[in-house]
Design a protein around this motif. Sequence first.
Motif, PDB file in Angstrom:
ATOM      1  N   MET A 101      12.569  -0.360   9.689  1.00 25.57           N
ATOM      2  CA  MET A 101      13.613  -0.644   8.716  1.00 25.57           C
ATOM      3  C   MET A 101      13.609   0.449   7.647  1.00 25.57           C
ATOM      4  SD  MET A 101      13.368  -4.668   8.019  1.00 25.57           S
ATOM      5  CE  MET A 101      13.945  -5.810   9.225  1.00 25.57           C
ATOM      6  N   PRO A 102      14.731   1.074   7.439  1.00 27.60           N
ATOM      7  CA  PRO A 102      14.776   2.190   6.492  1.00 27.60           C
ATOM      8  C   PRO A 102      14.829   1.745   5.031  1.00 27.60           C
ATOM      9  CG  PRO A 102      16.929   1.865   7.461  1.00 27.60           C
ATOM     10  CD  PRO A 102      15.999   0.899   8.136  1.00 27.60           C
ATOM     11  N   GLY A 103      14.215   2.562   4.182  1.00 33.30           N
ATOM     12  CA  GLY A 103      14.336   2.386   2.749  1.00 33.30           C
ATOM     13  C   GLY A 103      15.581   3.123   2.278  1.00 33.30           C
ATOM     14  N   ILE A 104      15.762   3.214   0.982  1.00 32.02           N
ATOM     15  CA  ILE A 104      16.963   3.826   0.418  1.00 32.02           C
ATOM     16  C   ILE A 104      17.131   5.281   0.857  1.00 32.02           C
ATOM     17  CG2 ILE A 104      18.066   4.565  -1.730  1.00 32.02           C
ATOM     18  CD1 ILE A 104      16.983   1.966  -3.001  1.00 32.02           C
ATOM     19  N   ASP A 105      16.092   6.085   0.717  1.00 32.66           N
ATOM     20  CA  ASP A 105      16.203   7.503   1.062  1.00 32.66           C
ATOM     21  C   ASP A 105      16.523   7.709   2.533  1.00 32.66           C
ATOM     22  OD1 ASP A 105      15.704   8.226  -1.568  1.00 32.66           O
ATOM     23  OD2 ASP A 105      13.556   8.536  -1.233  1.00 32.66           O
ATOM     24  N   GLU A 106      15.832   6.989   3.406  1.00 36.26           N
ATOM     25  CA  GLU A 106      16.082   7.116   4.837  1.00 36.26           C
ATOM     26  C   GLU A 106      17.486   6.656   5.192  1.00 36.26           C
ATOM     27  OE1 GLU A 106      13.455   5.453   3.565  1.00 36.26           O
ATOM     28  OE2 GLU A 106      11.767   6.725   4.090  1.00 36.26           O
ATOM     29  N   CYS A 107      17.934   5.586   4.564  1.00 33.22           N
ATOM     30  CA  CYS A 107      19.281   5.069   4.791  1.00 33.22           C
ATOM     31  C   CYS A 107      20.329   6.107   4.398  1.00 33.22           C
ATOM     32  CB  CYS A 107      19.472   3.780   4.003  1.00 33.22           C
ATOM     33  SG  CYS A 107      21.105   3.048   4.172  1.00 33.22           S
ATOM     34  N   LEU A 108      20.169   6.715   3.244  1.00 30.17           N
ATOM     35  CA  LEU A 108      21.130   7.712   2.782  1.00 30.17           C
ATOM     36  C   LEU A 108      21.143   8.940   3.692  1.00 30.17           C
ATOM     37  CD1 LEU A 108      20.631   7.450  -1.076  1.00 30.17           C
ATOM     38  CD2 LEU A 108      22.589   6.640   0.269  1.00 30.17           C
ATOM     39  N   LEU A 109      19.983   9.347   4.190  1.00 26.37           N
ATOM     40  CA  LEU A 109      19.936  10.462   5.136  1.00 26.37           C
ATOM     41  C   LEU A 109      20.703  10.127   6.409  1.00 26.37           C
ATOM     42  CD1 LEU A 109      16.231  11.628   4.711  1.00 26.37           C
ATOM     43  CD2 LEU A 109      18.293  12.913   4.078  1.00 26.37           C
ATOM     44  N   GLU A 110      20.571   8.899   6.887  1.00 24.24           N
ATOM     45  CA  GLU A 110      21.311   8.462   8.081  1.00 24.24           C
ATOM     46  C   GLU A 110      22.816   8.444   7.822  1.00 24.24           C
ATOM     47  OE1 GLU A 110      20.439   7.624  11.327  1.00 24.24           O
ATOM     48  OE2 GLU A 110      18.595   8.633  10.727  1.00 24.24           O
ATOM     49  N   VAL A 111      23.214   7.961   6.661  1.00 26.98           N
ATOM     50  CA  VAL A 111      24.634   7.902   6.308  1.00 26.98           C
ATOM     51  C   VAL A 111      25.252   9.299   6.332  1.00 26.98           C
ATOM     52  CG1 VAL A 111      26.238   7.423   4.407  1.00 26.98           C
ATOM     53  CG2 VAL A 111      24.488   5.761   4.988  1.00 26.98           C
ATOM     54  N   MET A 112      24.508  10.279   5.845  1.00 26.80           N
ATOM     55  CA  MET A 112      25.042  11.641   5.773  1.00 26.80           C
ATOM     56  C   MET A 112      25.193  12.302   7.145  1.00 26.80           C
ATOM     57  SD  MET A 112      25.988  12.176   2.750  1.00 26.80           S
ATOM     58  CE  MET A 112      26.260  13.944   2.719  1.00 26.80           C
ATOM     59  N   LYS A 113      24.677  11.688   8.187  1.00 30.48           N
ATOM     60  CA  LYS A 113      24.861  12.201   9.544  1.00 30.48           C
ATOM     61  C   LYS A 113      26.235  11.838  10.108  1.00 30.48           C
ATOM     62  CE  LYS A 113      19.952  12.119  10.706  1.00 30.48           C
ATOM     63  NZ  LYS A 113      18.913  11.509  11.570  1.00 30.48           N
ATOM     64  N   LEU A 114      26.953  10.951   9.442  1.00 34.76           N
ATOM     65  CA  LEU A 114      28.287  10.554   9.915  1.00 34.76           C
ATOM     66  C   LEU A 114      29.260  11.721   9.781  1.00 34.76           C
ATOM     67  CD1 LEU A 114      28.438   7.014   8.350  1.00 34.76           C
ATOM     68  CD2 LEU A 114      28.612   7.534  10.785  1.00 34.76           C
ATOM     69  N   PRO A 115      30.154  11.898  10.745  1.00 30.09           N
ATOM     70  CA  PRO A 115      31.141  12.975  10.648  1.00 30.09           C
ATOM     71  C   PRO A 115      31.970  12.849   9.369  1.00 30.09           C
ATOM     72  CG  PRO A 115      31.221  11.936  12.818  1.00 30.09           C
ATOM     73  CD  PRO A 115      30.317  11.104  11.970  1.00 30.09           C
ATOM     74  N   GLY A 116      32.075  13.934   8.631  1.00 29.88           N
ATOM     75  CA  GLY A 116      32.896  13.963   7.426  1.00 29.88           C
ATOM     76  C   GLY A 116      32.236  13.430   6.174  1.00 29.88           C
ATOM     77  N   ALA A 117      30.972  13.011   6.262  1.00 30.12           N
ATOM     78  CA  ALA A 117      30.286  12.461   5.076  1.00 30.12           C
ATOM     79  C   ALA A 117      30.146  13.544   4.015  1.00 30.12           C
ATOM     80  CB  ALA A 117      28.922  11.911   5.463  1.00 30.12           C
ATOM     81  N   ARG A 118      30.614  13.238   2.812  1.00 27.28           N
ATOM     82  CA  ARG A 118      30.509  14.189   1.697  1.00 27.28           C
ATOM     83  C   ARG A 118      29.436  13.769   0.711  1.00 27.28           C
ATOM     84  NH1 ARG A 118      36.042  16.265  -0.502  1.00 27.28           N
ATOM     85  NH2 ARG A 118      34.574  17.791  -1.301  1.00 27.28           N
TER      86      ARG A 118
END
Length: 137
Positions: free
Chosen positions: A1-18
């Motif tokens: 289960m990801p913490g905040i930092d890991e979650c945000l890193l995963e989110v930024m892998k989405l196409p077009g994430a700014r």
Amino acid sequence: MPGIDECLLEVMKLPGARGAAVVDWTSGLALGTIGESPNGDHEATAAETAEVARMAAEQPAFARLSPADGGHPDAEAPGPPVEDVIVTTHDGYHMLRFVETAFDSSVFLHLWLNRSEGNLALARMRLGELAERLVLA
């Protein structure tokens, strides 16, 4: 289960994430940020998006229906009645995904996507998965 930092890193892998953030919608404070901010200031963006989240979460028009009214049996579950809020602009999408937590469920994920590169459906599904797995310590 990801913490905040890991979650945000995963989110930024989405196409077009700014840019992305985990925000407490009751206080307007950013618990974590990554990437760009629409107005150049992550803290100001957190406060502004918290206003939008709070308005959506506290409105009776979005309240869960009780089981007697044809709603889901878990209608009285804790947390905001809203799953997510999507705001579209000429050049981007802003998605606020509420996170159910064991304590007060006052947290959401904010994702800012480039409109020409982002996939809103994919982002919505992925944010939902991440919100379910996010561990807040």
